[in-house]
Design an enzyme around this catalytic site. Sequence first.
Site, PDB file in Angstrom:
ATOM      1  N   TYR A  11      73.025  35.791  39.965  1.00  0.00           N
ATOM      2  CA  TYR A  11      74.147  34.861  40.154  1.00  0.00           C
ATOM      3  C   TYR A  11      73.672  33.541  40.776  1.00  0.00           C
ATOM      4  CZ  TYR A  11      78.365  33.095  42.589  1.00  0.00           C
ATOM      5  OH  TYR A  11      79.372  32.328  43.102  1.00  0.00           O
ATOM      6  N   ILE A  12      73.046  33.607  41.932  1.00  0.00           N
ATOM      7  CA  ILE A  12      72.616  32.366  42.586  1.00  0.00           C
ATOM      8  C   ILE A  12      71.373  31.809  41.883  1.00  0.00           C
ATOM      9  CG2 ILE A  12      71.949  31.271  44.776  1.00  0.00           C
ATOM     10  CD1 ILE A  12      73.561  33.502  46.215  1.00  0.00           C
ATOM     11  N   ASP A  31      62.299  37.978  36.531  1.00  0.00           N
ATOM     12  CA  ASP A  31      63.416  38.838  36.923  1.00  0.00           C
ATOM     13  C   ASP A  31      63.239  40.196  36.247  1.00  0.00           C
ATOM     14  OD1 ASP A  31      66.599  37.936  37.914  1.00  0.00           O
ATOM     15  OD2 ASP A  31      66.280  39.921  37.041  1.00  0.00           O
ATOM     16  N   ILE A  34      67.251  44.276  36.289  1.00  0.00           N
ATOM     17  CA  ILE A  34      67.951  45.476  36.763  1.00  0.00           C
ATOM     18  C   ILE A  34      69.361  45.077  37.209  1.00  0.00           C
ATOM     19  CG2 ILE A  34      67.996  47.228  38.614  1.00  0.00           C
ATOM     20  CD1 ILE A  34      64.920  47.337  38.321  1.00  0.00           C
ATOM     21  N   ALA A  74      66.127  40.071  44.851  1.00  0.00           N
ATOM     22  CA  ALA A  74      66.380  41.014  45.955  1.00  0.00           C
ATOM     23  C   ALA A  74      67.562  41.890  45.585  1.00  0.00           C
ATOM     24  CB  ALA A  74      66.711  40.250  47.240  1.00  0.00           C
ATOM     25  N   SER A 116      70.171  34.978  54.288  1.00  0.00           N
ATOM     26  CA  SER A 116      71.611  35.256  54.315  1.00  0.00           C
ATOM     27  C   SER A 116      72.177  35.156  55.719  1.00  0.00           C
ATOM     28  CB  SER A 116      71.810  36.683  53.803  1.00  0.00           C
ATOM     29  OG  SER A 116      73.118  37.128  54.053  1.00  0.00           O
ATOM     30  N   TYR A 140      70.442  45.515  54.867  1.00  0.00           N
ATOM     31  CA  TYR A 140      70.295  44.318  54.034  1.00  0.00           C
ATOM     32  C   TYR A 140      69.919  43.106  54.901  1.00  0.00           C
ATOM     33  CZ  TYR A 140      71.623  40.178  51.409  1.00  0.00           C
ATOM     34  OH  TYR A 140      71.625  38.935  50.841  1.00  0.00           O
ATOM     35  N   LYS A 144      66.293  40.817  55.108  1.00  0.00           N
ATOM     36  CA  LYS A 144      66.210  39.352  54.977  1.00  0.00           C
ATOM     37  C   LYS A 144      65.511  38.763  56.210  1.00  0.00           C
ATOM     38  CE  LYS A 144      67.906  38.645  50.949  1.00  0.00           C
ATOM     39  NZ  LYS A 144      67.175  37.931  49.905  1.00  0.00           N
ATOM     40  N   HIS A 188      82.582  41.585  45.778  1.00  0.00           N
ATOM     41  CA  HIS A 188      82.927  40.347  46.470  1.00  0.00           C
ATOM     42  C   HIS A 188      84.409  40.028  46.357  1.00  0.00           C
ATOM     43  CE1 HIS A 188      78.557  39.858  45.779  1.00  0.00           C
ATOM     44  NE2 HIS A 188      78.630  39.497  47.052  1.00  0.00           N
ATOM     45  N   ARG A 220      85.775  34.010  56.517  1.00  0.00           N
ATOM     46  CA  ARG A 220      84.451  33.720  55.968  1.00  0.00           C
ATOM     47  C   ARG A 220      84.356  32.257  55.545  1.00  0.00           C
ATOM     48  NH1 ARG A 220      83.757  37.717  57.966  1.00  0.00           N
ATOM     49  NH2 ARG A 220      82.814  39.669  57.286  1.00  0.00           N
ATOM     50  N   ASP A 287      81.524  44.806  58.676  1.00  0.00           N
ATOM     51  CA  ASP A 287      82.112  43.470  58.543  1.00  0.00           C
ATOM     52  C   ASP A 287      82.253  42.792  59.906  1.00  0.00           C
ATOM     53  OD1 ASP A 287      82.424  43.228  55.828  1.00  0.00           O
ATOM     54  OD2 ASP A 287      84.513  43.888  55.791  1.00  0.00           O
TER      55      ASP A 287
HETATM   56  N1  UFG Z   1      87.183  42.013  51.362  1.00  0.00           N
HETATM   57  C1  UFG Z   1      88.394  42.650  51.243  1.00  0.00           C
HETATM   58  N2  UFG Z   1      88.626  43.391  50.137  1.00  0.00           N
HETATM   59  C2  UFG Z   1      87.712  43.532  49.136  1.00  0.00           C
HETATM   60  C3  UFG Z   1      86.470  42.870  49.257  1.00  0.00           C
HETATM   61  C4  UFG Z   1      86.237  42.125  50.395  1.00  0.00           C
HETATM   62  O1  UFG Z   1      89.257  42.576  52.129  1.00  0.00           O
HETATM   63  O2  UFG Z   1      88.006  44.243  48.145  1.00  0.00           O
HETATM   64  C5  UFG Z   1      86.919  41.205  52.559  1.00  0.00           C
HETATM   65  C6  UFG Z   1      85.714  41.679  53.348  1.00  0.00           C
HETATM   66  O3  UFG Z   1      86.107  42.663  54.262  1.00  0.00           O
HETATM   67  C7  UFG Z   1      85.257  40.388  53.996  1.00  0.00           C
HETATM   68  C8  UFG Z   1      85.652  39.290  53.000  1.00  0.00           C
HETATM   69  O4  UFG Z   1      86.610  39.886  52.150  1.00  0.00           O
HETATM   70  O5  UFG Z   1      85.970  40.188  55.172  1.00  0.00           O
HETATM   71  C9  UFG Z   1      84.490  38.799  52.184  1.00  0.00           C
HETATM   72  O6  UFG Z   1      83.824  39.936  51.625  1.00  0.00           O
HETATM   73  P1  UFG Z   1      82.658  39.822  50.543  1.00  0.00           P
HETATM   74  O7  UFG Z   1      82.259  41.215  50.208  1.00  0.00           O
HETATM   75  O8  UFG Z   1      83.085  38.919  49.437  1.00  0.00           O
HETATM   76  O9  UFG Z   1      81.527  39.058  51.329  1.00  0.00           O
HETATM   77  P2  UFG Z   1      80.783  39.443  52.701  1.00  0.00           P
HETATM   78  O10 UFG Z   1      81.211  38.420  53.703  1.00  0.00           O
HETATM   79  O11 UFG Z   1      80.944  40.845  53.082  1.00  0.00           O
HETATM   80  O12 UFG Z   1      79.297  39.345  52.242  1.00  0.00           O
HETATM   81  C10 UFG Z   1      78.653  38.142  51.959  1.00  0.00           C
HETATM   82  C11 UFG Z   1      77.547  38.373  50.941  1.00  0.00           C
HETATM   83  C12 UFG Z   1      76.503  39.307  51.490  1.00  0.00           C
HETATM   84  C13 UFG Z   1      76.018  38.803  52.816  1.00  0.00           C
HETATM   85  C14 UFG Z   1      77.174  38.517  53.752  1.00  0.00           C
HETATM   86  C15 UFG Z   1      76.703  37.843  54.992  1.00  0.00           C
HETATM   87  O13 UFG Z   1      78.088  38.897  49.755  1.00  0.00           O
HETATM   88  O14 UFG Z   1      75.428  39.377  50.591  1.00  0.00           O
HETATM   89  O15 UFG Z   1      78.104  37.646  53.131  1.00  0.00           O
HETATM   90  O16 UFG Z   1      77.653  37.976  55.949  1.00  0.00           O
HETATM   91  F1  UFG Z   1      75.255  39.728  53.396  1.00  0.00           F
END
Ligand code: UFG
Length: 331
Positions: A11-12, A31, A34, A74, A116, A140, A144, A188, A220, A287
């Site tokens: 993606y990135i 790449d 996978i 990664a 990250s 994870y 990093k 995500h 976030r 989280d």
């Molecule tokens: N969330 C929900 N419901 C879902 C999915 C996510 O409520 O179905 C919430 C999560 O709890 C979080 C927010 O939405 O509070 C964002 O979640 P993401 O999974 O989109 O992203 P993250 O912040 O967990 O993770 C991202 C990157 C990771 C990295 C991290 C660093 O995807 O690779 O930021 O904090 F490690």
Amino acid sequence: MKVLVTGGAGYIGSHVVKALRDAGHRTAAYDSLIRGHRKAVLAEEFHQGELADRDRLREVIASFRPEAAIHLAALTSVPESVAQPSLYYRQNVEASLTLLEELARVGVGPFVFSSSAAVYGTPERVPVAEDATPRPINPYGETKLAVERMLHWMAGPHGFRAVSLRYFNASGCDPAGEIGEDHDPETHLIPLVYLAAAGRRGQLTVYGDDYDTPDGTCVRDYVHVGDLAHAHVLAVEKLAGLGNGGFHEVLNLGAERGYSVLEVIRAVEKVLGRPVPYEIGPRRPGDAAVLVASSAKARAELGWRPTRSDLETIIRTGWAWHEKHPHGYDD
Ligand code: UFG
């Protein structure tokens, strides 16, 4: 410049390749496919291979003769890293060491590493700056940080001019619609909100509404993948212009503005003009309540200015790609 991009089908990584190409650089994507997608590769050369496959890597480096490397290959799933930590140490740490050794062998100096915000864990203060003590709360983030530390120690003796870019929440898609976001499984928030809005996956579960935040849901810092990609171009160009001495530094990349999960849902509803069905579920382990960047250092050192990272542009560009590719690259 000739730039080797590991993870160039991800993606990135695919957005980084496109940004390099648009800036006039020559690229080779390496790449394993996978997790990446062949159709996402816009590089001049594509080489399929495992990062840990030293012979294959050596062969590709010898034929392409890169002047710089950007390392994004990664595994990136937090829950998967908790379930299979050894896999993450092998793929993210050991394989990165192999790459660094092979680049050192042929004297490639400029090196950009995809790190990250996960290295921070639960920061004591937000916005979080690079001098905050890193305390990862999952394997994870640990992997990093381990590569960042490796760069810290290897840079001098091996002559790497290295930058680790700590991304906050990468989101959105190429505004031209050439490449997008396709994870399997998708975890995500923003793409899952699209799926819920489109009625493709039932309702969204909001992971917890009892956090110490204004509306109780996690906050976030969503940063457009195109802005992230541009930062890689600025970084690699700057590193290439510096003298030979080795060093390593870290830079945050975030939009410096936080949105809660409920604010993201409301924003998607507004852009798409349809309701997003959701329920409140329990917290998701690992989280942090709030993660928002200070990107002052990237602004000062790279002259980086995010131009697409307002939430509406992120949602518009992401949704445009998802609507055109409801099944991702395998349509
Ligand atoms: N969330 C929900 N419901 C879902 C999915 C996510 O409520 O179905 C919430 C999560 O709890 C979080 C927010 O939405 O509070 C964002 O979640 P993401 O999974 O989109 O992203 P993250 O912040 O967990 O993770 C991202 C990157 C990771 C990295 C991290 C660093 O995807 O690779 O930021 O904090 F490690």
